[in-house]
Design an enzyme around this catalytic site. Sequence first.
Site, short mmCIF file in Angstrom:
data_model
loop_
_atom_site.label_atom_id
_atom_site.label_comp_id
_atom_site.label_asym_id
_atom_site.label_seq_id
_atom_site.Cartn_x
_atom_site.Cartn_y
_atom_site.Cartn_z
CG ASN A 133 -5.61 -14.04 5.71
OD1 ASN A 133 -6.55 -14.51 6.34
ND2 ASN A 133 -5.44 -14.25 4.42
N PRO A 141 -1.38 7.66 -0.85
CG PRO A 141 -0.50 9.78 -0.42
CD PRO A 141 -0.36 8.35 -0.05
CG HIS A 148 -9.32 -18.04 5.81
ND1 HIS A 148 -9.81 -18.51 4.62
CD2 HIS A 148 -8.33 -17.18 5.49
CE1 HIS A 148 -9.15 -17.95 3.61
NE2 HIS A 148 -8.25 -17.14 4.12
CG ASP A 170 -11.45 -21.28 3.35
OD1 ASP A 170 -10.38 -21.69 3.77
OD2 ASP A 170 -11.80 -20.08 3.45
NE ARG A 189 -9.61 -20.24 -3.00
CZ ARG A 189 -8.98 -19.40 -2.18
NH1 ARG A 189 -8.85 -19.70 -0.91
NH2 ARG A 189 -8.47 -18.28 -2.63
P1 6V0 Z 1 -2.10 -5.57 -0.72
O1 6V0 Z 1 -2.30 -5.52 -2.21
O2 6V0 Z 1 -0.73 -5.40 -0.15
O3 6V0 Z 1 -3.09 -4.47 -0.09
C1 6V0 Z 1 -3.04 -4.04 1.24
C2 6V0 Z 1 -3.30 -2.55 1.20
O4 6V0 Z 1 -3.40 -2.08 2.54
C3 6V0 Z 1 -2.16 -1.76 0.52
O5 6V0 Z 1 -2.67 -0.99 -0.54
C4 6V0 Z 1 -1.62 -0.90 1.66
O6 6V0 Z 1 -1.15 0.37 1.21
C5 6V0 Z 1 -2.85 -0.78 2.55
N1 6V0 Z 1 -2.54 -0.35 3.90
C6 6V0 Z 1 -1.47 -0.65 4.67
N2 6V0 Z 1 -1.54 0.00 5.84
C7 6V0 Z 1 -2.68 0.74 5.82
C8 6V0 Z 1 -3.30 1.62 6.74
N3 6V0 Z 1 -2.77 1.88 7.94
N4 6V0 Z 1 -4.45 2.21 6.38
C9 6V0 Z 1 -5.00 1.97 5.18
N5 6V0 Z 1 -4.46 1.13 4.27
C10 6V0 Z 1 -3.30 0.54 4.59
O7 6V0 Z 1 -2.65 -6.95 -0.15
P2 6V0 Z 1 -3.91 -7.78 -0.70
O8 6V0 Z 1 -4.97 -6.82 -1.10
O9 6V0 Z 1 -3.44 -8.80 -1.65
O10 6V0 Z 1 -4.37 -8.55 0.63
C11 6V0 Z 1 -4.96 -7.83 1.70
C12 6V0 Z 1 -5.23 -8.74 2.88
O11 6V0 Z 1 -6.29 -9.64 2.58
C13 6V0 Z 1 -4.04 -9.61 3.30
O12 6V0 Z 1 -3.98 -9.65 4.70
C14 6V0 Z 1 -4.42 -10.97 2.74
O13 6V0 Z 1 -3.77 -12.02 3.40
C15 6V0 Z 1 -5.91 -10.94 2.97
N6 6V0 Z 1 -6.69 -11.93 2.22
C16 6V0 Z 1 -7.70 -12.54 2.88
C17 6V0 Z 1 -8.49 -13.48 2.26
C18 6V0 Z 1 -9.60 -14.15 3.02
O14 6V0 Z 1 -10.23 -15.08 2.53
N7 6V0 Z 1 -9.88 -13.71 4.24
C19 6V0 Z 1 -8.29 -13.79 0.90
C20 6V0 Z 1 -7.31 -13.15 0.21
C21 6V0 Z 1 -6.41 -12.19 0.84
#
Ligand code: 6V0
Length: 333
Positions: A137, A54, A192, A165, A168
């Site tokens: 992911n 939060p 991906h 991808d 890039r």
């Molecule tokens: P991050 O910064 O850890 O953000 C994830 C967020 O999710 C955090 O703020 C958590 O608090 C929140 N979260 C966890 N559980 C819950 C829930 N139950 N409800 C709501 N929110 C929750 O990770 P980041 O933002 O760097 O990456 C997020 C995801 O994107 C990961 O799985 C990456 O692997 C993926 N990506 C996918 C890409 C793609 O091309 N598809 C590219 C980059 C990253």
Amino acid sequence: RPVTDGMDSTPTSHHRRRLTKVSVIGAGNVGMAIAQTILTRDLADEIALVDALPDKLRGEMLDLQHAAAFLPRTRLVSDTDMSVTRGSDLAIVTAGARQILGETRLNLLQRNVALFRKIVPPLAEHSPDAILLIVSNPVDVLTYVAWKLSGFPVSRVIGSGTNLDSSRFRFLLAEHLDVNAQDVNAYMVGEHGDSSVAVWSTLSVAGMPVLKSLQESHSSFGEEALEGIRRAVVDSAYEVIGLKGYTSWAIGYSVANLVSSLLRDQRRIHPVSVLAAGFHGIPDYHEVFLSLPARLGRAGVLGVADMELTDEETRRLRRSAKTLWENTRLLGL
Ligand code: 6V0
């Protein structure tokens, strides 16, 4: 006296435009880069942010709200409760568990499936007509999971897939050829990440096929060099993660680009993760999601291009599909 006194407050039009609402689940690096790009590109009238933390969530919302004087007017709301997403036109899921040192991919996947069980059903219930766009992911498997858990038609569940991808790939080729990346037409399809397939056979610059002439004039475009470029695309994600800890800006722009095509009914073709069964010899019972060039509009996926691939490209795609299906089946959804 309020400064608005004397200003005519009657709406100028009798037909008010329907407002567009986008929800972003997960206000981490990726979710916030996406929200920020949607804001600056003026793609939504309301953005709802959801995160499990939060304080962080409220901090991110306030920080963006404080930019209101410099941006198109967009209502920003946030809550840890999914009901804040009610009535979304589009919901983007970026929440995800991170890999713990030594953890297997399958274990990470199972933790993410457990997370999606908490996120997707309420999301679908609050916005039964929304398009779901999955970014977390492993994106291809999680798009399948979101499809199963939401009960939505397959045209309204999309994974961001190889859209990033491909950009890039286009960037690297554009650098190589010294042209604008927007003029480079090149696709990466399939999974991906590591096993993505670079579709060299369709590479063109401003509509002109260039691979043959490149191969004739530059020795640096042999088969091995092409695989080297594909590998460089894959490795560039790891390089960014190694250097700054995560990737955010490019995925933010690439997802905002998808949002624009979907909500503005642009009918542009993007390589995104869609149900790939039946394409390129992937058996109908392999319910896998893989990236293929898909035409996107307000209704979601409007069609999938059955692009012409070489035998080798097809073989690679089928191999990815088989591996993915073997993993997906284990989930028992
Ligand atoms: P991050 O910064 O850890 O953000 C994830 C967020 O999710 C955090 O703020 C958590 O608090 C929140 N979260 C966890 N559980 C819950 C829930 N139950 N409800 C709501 N929110 C929750 O990770 P980041 O933002 O760097 O990456 C997020 C995801 O994107 C990961 O799985 C990456 O692997 C993926 N990506 C996918 C890409 C793609 O091309 N598809 C590219 C980059 C990253």
